[in-house]
Design a protein around this motif. Structure first.
Motif, PDB file in Angstrom:
ATOM      1  N   UNK A   1       0.835  -1.205   0.000  1.00 13.69           N
ATOM      2  CA  UNK A   1       0.000   0.000   0.000  1.00 13.69           C
ATOM      3  C   UNK A   1       0.867   1.250   0.000  1.00 13.69           C
ATOM      4  N   UNK A   2       1.947   1.250   0.746  1.00 11.40           N
ATOM      5  CA  UNK A   2       2.847   2.408   0.770  1.00 11.40           C
ATOM      6  C   UNK A   2       3.436   2.659  -0.617  1.00 11.40           C
ATOM      7  N   UNK A   3       3.863   1.591  -1.304  1.00  3.89           N
ATOM      8  CA  UNK A   3       4.399   1.737  -2.660  1.00  3.89           C
ATOM      9  C   UNK A   3       3.327   2.282  -3.606  1.00  3.89           C
ATOM     10  N   UNK A   4       2.107   1.770  -3.450  1.00  8.08           N
ATOM     11  CA  UNK A   4       1.018   2.250  -4.302  1.00  8.08           C
ATOM     12  C   UNK A   4       0.774   3.743  -4.096  1.00  8.08           C
TER      13      UNK A   4
ATOM     14  N   UNK B   1       2.296  -1.886  17.071  1.00  5.09           N
ATOM     15  CA  UNK B   1       1.219  -1.652  16.110  1.00  5.09           C
ATOM     16  C   UNK B   1      -0.138  -1.671  16.796  1.00  5.09           C
ATOM     17  N   UNK B   2      -0.346  -2.666  17.661  1.00  4.94           N
ATOM     18  CA  UNK B   2      -1.628  -2.775  18.353  1.00  4.94           C
ATOM     19  C   UNK B   2      -1.869  -1.568  19.261  1.00  4.94           C
ATOM     20  N   UNK B   3      -0.854  -1.201  20.009  1.00  3.98           N
ATOM     21  CA  UNK B   3      -0.973  -0.050  20.905  1.00  3.98           C
ATOM     22  C   UNK B   3      -1.288   1.214  20.108  1.00  3.98           C
ATOM     23  N   UNK B   4      -0.587   1.400  19.020  1.00  2.62           N
ATOM     24  CA  UNK B   4      -0.787   2.585  18.181  1.00  2.62           C
ATOM     25  C   UNK B   4      -2.186   2.585  17.565  1.00  2.62           C
TER      26      UNK B   4
ATOM     27  N   UNK C   1       1.381  16.519   1.607  1.00  3.70           N
ATOM     28  CA  UNK C   1       2.019  16.413   2.930  1.00  3.70           C
ATOM     29  C   UNK C   1       1.452  15.241   3.721  1.00  3.70           C
ATOM     30  N   UNK C   2       0.130  15.116   3.709  1.00  3.29           N
ATOM     31  CA  UNK C   2      -0.503  14.041   4.492  1.00  3.29           C
ATOM     32  C   UNK C   2      -0.159  12.669   3.916  1.00  3.29           C
ATOM     33  N   UNK C   3      -0.275  12.525   2.607  1.00  4.78           N
ATOM     34  CA  UNK C   3       0.007  11.223   1.993  1.00  4.78           C
ATOM     35  C   UNK C   3       1.471  10.822   2.181  1.00  4.78           C
ATOM     36  N   UNK C   4       2.371  11.760   2.075  1.00  2.47           N
ATOM     37  CA  UNK C   4       3.791  11.468   2.286  1.00  2.47           C
ATOM     38  C   UNK C   4       4.035  11.051   3.735  1.00  2.47           C
ATOM     39  N   UNK C   5       3.379  11.728   4.678  1.00  2.00           N
ATOM     40  CA  UNK C   5       3.512  11.360   6.094  1.00  2.00           C
ATOM     41  C   UNK C   5       2.924   9.982   6.361  1.00  2.00           C
ATOM     42  N   UNK C   6       1.831   9.640   5.699  1.00  2.00           N
ATOM     43  CA  UNK C   6       1.223   8.312   5.851  1.00  2.00           C
ATOM     44  C   UNK C   6       2.205   7.240   5.384  1.00  2.00           C
ATOM     45  N   UNK C   7       2.806   7.455   4.218  1.00  2.00           N
ATOM     46  CA  UNK C   7       3.761   6.475   3.685  1.00  2.00           C
ATOM     47  C   UNK C   7       4.949   6.314   4.629  1.00  2.00           C
ATOM     48  N   UNK C   8       5.483   7.406   5.115  1.00  2.00           N
ATOM     49  CA  UNK C   8       6.606   7.344   6.051  1.00  2.00           C
ATOM     50  C   UNK C   8       6.214   6.564   7.303  1.00  2.00           C
ATOM     51  N   UNK C   9       5.022   6.840   7.829  1.00  2.00           N
ATOM     52  CA  UNK C   9       4.536   6.151   9.018  1.00  2.00           C
ATOM     53  C   UNK C   9       4.365   4.659   8.754  1.00  2.00           C
TER      54      UNK C   9
ATOM     55  N   UNK D   1       5.573  12.311  16.249  1.00  2.00           N
ATOM     56  CA  UNK D   1       5.654  11.608  14.975  1.00  2.00           C
ATOM     57  C   UNK D   1       5.335  12.573  13.835  1.00  2.00           C
ATOM     58  N   UNK D   2       5.930  12.323  12.709  1.00  2.00           N
ATOM     59  CA  UNK D   2       5.691  13.165  11.543  1.00  2.00           C
ATOM     60  C   UNK D   2       4.235  13.167  11.130  1.00  2.00           C
ATOM     61  N   UNK D   3       3.606  12.001  11.160  1.00  2.00           N
ATOM     62  CA  UNK D   3       2.212  11.935  10.736  1.00  2.00           C
ATOM     63  C   UNK D   3       1.311  12.725  11.677  1.00  2.00           C
ATOM     64  N   UNK D   4       1.516  12.556  12.982  1.00  2.75           N
ATOM     65  CA  UNK D   4       0.690  13.275  13.953  1.00  2.75           C
ATOM     66  C   UNK D   4       0.833  14.781  13.767  1.00  2.75           C
ATOM     67  N   UNK D   5       2.061  15.226  13.568  1.00  3.08           N
ATOM     68  CA  UNK D   5       2.319  16.651  13.379  1.00  3.08           C
ATOM     69  C   UNK D   5       1.633  17.174  12.116  1.00  3.08           C
ATOM     70  N   UNK D   6       1.788  16.451  11.005  1.00  8.09           N
ATOM     71  CA  UNK D   6       1.184  16.873   9.735  1.00  8.09           C
ATOM     72  C   UNK D   6      -0.337  16.856   9.831  1.00  8.09           C
ATOM     73  N   UNK D   7      -0.895  15.817  10.434  1.00  6.59           N
ATOM     74  CA  UNK D   7      -2.354  15.721  10.565  1.00  6.59           C
ATOM     75  C   UNK D   7      -2.908  16.852  11.426  1.00  6.59           C
TER      76      UNK D   7
END
Length: 125
Positions: free
Chosen positions: A3-6, A61-64, A43-51, A74-80
């Motif tokens: 999914x990240x590659x896609x 993973x479960x905790x998150x 910005x959001x999609x790039x942060x999602x891929x990085x995450x 985290x980059x994603x939290x900051x961008x979101x």
């Protein structure tokens, strides 16, 4: 293809679809330009891929996924967070922001499913 590659490979199409939806949500008072909407999507999609590519144990993973552990730096939290604050400051309601994230998720999954080979689509039913 993961999914990240896609997401990386289909970034322009995903941004187009999401920008179109955000323009529909945007009110006349919001004054967000299409460029601002597109940049935020990238910005959001790039942060999602990085995450998605960060190494995590099954327990992490479960905790998150349950939201038990705040990952404030985290980059994603900051961008979101920045995305939501920007939208709210430009006249979007909290419901609009949530709808925008929901639309992004649906767009990614819909486009990814169309790209997957037919064999994989049949086996996932």
């Amino acid at each position: 293809m993961s999914l990240a590659d896609f997401i990386e490979s289909d970034l322009p199409g995903l941004i187009d679809d999401w920008t179109h939806y955000a323009l529909v949500l945007s009110t006349q008072e919001s004054q967000l330009t299409e460029t601002q909407l597109r940049n935020s999507a990238a910005d959001i999609l790039t942060a999602v891929v990085t995450d998605m590519r960060e190494t995590q144990s099954a327990a992490e993973q479960e905790t998150k996924s349950r939201g038990d552990k705040e990952v404030a730096n985290s980059g994603f939290t900051r961008v979101a967070r920045l995305h939501a604050e920007d939208r709210l400051s430009h006249g979007f309601s909290i419901n609009d922001v949530v709808a925008e994230f929901r639309s992004l998720r649906a767009t990614v999954l819909r486009r990814w499913q169309r790209r997957r080979p037919a064999v994989l689509r049949r086996s996932s039913k």
